[in-house]
Design a protein around this motif. Sequence first.
Motif, PDB file in Angstrom:
ATOM      1  N   UNK A 204      54.344  35.761  62.773  1.00 46.46           N
ATOM      2  CA  UNK A 204      53.381  36.710  63.318  1.00 46.46           C
ATOM      3  C   UNK A 204      52.603  37.401  62.199  1.00 46.46           C
ATOM      4  N   UNK A 205      53.317  37.873  61.178  1.00 45.14           N
ATOM      5  CA  UNK A 205      52.657  38.540  60.059  1.00 45.14           C
ATOM      6  C   UNK A 205      51.835  37.552  59.234  1.00 45.14           C
ATOM      7  N   UNK A 206      52.389  36.348  59.015  1.00 39.56           N
ATOM      8  CA  UNK A 206      51.674  35.350  58.221  1.00 39.56           C
ATOM      9  C   UNK A 206      50.399  34.883  58.910  1.00 39.56           C
ATOM     10  N   UNK A 207      50.388  34.917  60.229  1.00 35.67           N
ATOM     11  CA  UNK A 207      49.218  34.464  60.989  1.00 35.67           C
ATOM     12  C   UNK A 207      48.169  35.549  61.164  1.00 35.67           C
ATOM     13  N   UNK A 208      48.414  36.741  60.592  1.00 34.96           N
ATOM     14  CA  UNK A 208      47.413  37.802  60.677  1.00 34.96           C
ATOM     15  C   UNK A 208      47.880  39.079  61.327  1.00 34.96           C
TER      16      UNK A 208
END
Length: 499
Positions: A204-208
């Motif tokens: 979730x964080x890596x995708x924005x």
Amino acid sequence: MSFEDSKDAKLDAPADVAPPTFPSQLSETMVLTRREKMSSAFTIACAGFALISDGLQNNIMSLTNVVFAQLYGKAYTSHYSTQLSNALTVGTILGQISIGYLCDVKGRKWGIVTSTVLIVIGIILVTAAHGAHGSFEGFLWFFTIARGITGVGLGGEYPSCSTSASEAANEKAMKQRGPIFIMCTNFVLSFGTPFACILYLIVFQAAGGLNSNLSTVWRTVFGISCIPPVTVFYFRLKMLNSKLYRKGAIQHNVPYLLTFKFYWKSLIGTAGAWFLYDFITFPNGVFSGVIISSIVHEKGHALIRRTAEFQLLLGTIALPGCIVGALLVNRMGRRNVMILGFSGYLVVGLIVGIAYDKIITVVPAFVVLYGLMQSFGNLGPGNMLGLTSTESYATAVRGTLYGLSAAVGKVGAVLGTQSFTPIRNNLGPRYTFIVAACCGVAGMLVTYFFIRNDLGGDLALEDEKFAAYLEANGWSGPVGADASVEALIEEEKGAKAEL
């Protein structure tokens, strides 16, 4: 070979067949012994690593339901969330029964390899799921079928992986078989909850983060979940069936009627307790994200992150129950630890159910109590059901009766999942916990009257009791796996010659 013959047959190792008088015989004996030892160690290790994936697949839908609710809004009804959640469970039932039977008549290795292949295929299909011409319903049915295929593989893991791990632990460290079995099965399965949350949060964080594409998030999470079963596939191809299986297997003309007559009481205990446990734990696991998201105050993408954070706390609190159960199993006995775990459902379920309106105003307190209830489940039935289902039955029918017990449990999971939303909507959220308390009482009674209290000894002794019963009732037939020790030696010599 008949049971009469099998008493004198020595298939443990070539050293048992003939004294190692000649150097060639000695070297062959040592080769097989080393290979068996390595195989037992890898069987236990691979069981733990592979079951991380199983735990992840069992828990991954909880947050996926929250993501789909954000992606598709009101179109993603409770009917669809239940359908997708139950697809895995229905597939699991089919896998537990079919592969449980086949891992008895074909071999543990056969069941494990088949299960791994099905899991990988299912996960790949889920990750790529789409509906024809962008159809929403087509996508959901594609997803449902793919999850069902994954479920068949997961179901096969239960009897084949658990029986092989128990038999390998019996060879490596019989007195510590219980704790070893628990830590390489239920502990890693339970680790699937925090693992799913951590994986979702990282992706979730890596995708924005709050600006992420949620479709990319869930597909990436499912794709990553394919790594553990692929990683252990090679080692599983190299494993051997256990000594117990090679000596005690009945691969032809299995006497099922005599089997059920001999084990009916134990089967009521393992299947009945598993039904009650899964009736409670599966809907509370699958819908934990829905429960938590309904009492937190964030909206949109922030709701997904907050729900995942609280689910991570929930799963982490539940893990110590596995460890405590592993520490208590040899001291208290299997049956008493299971009763202790079911009593936690009674106590915590009543506390949360009665004081629900006050507790939900403090979300962390609610999550802690919710996690404590699940921790008691892990301590007792979560740990003990797999263990008692491998120890209560002889090697020849262990996979079949383990799979049947686990399948009855998954029927409870389906019924619990189907009834969870109607109970919550018609009676109120508190009653999901009160029902859990009632099931806790029923579980204590089933465990006390039907689970044996003499488990924990050498699994070979159970094989001897079963053999004596069959012989006393007039059954005679071939005993022992088709692949003999001598064939294994030749296989090993051939592998060395190729090097």
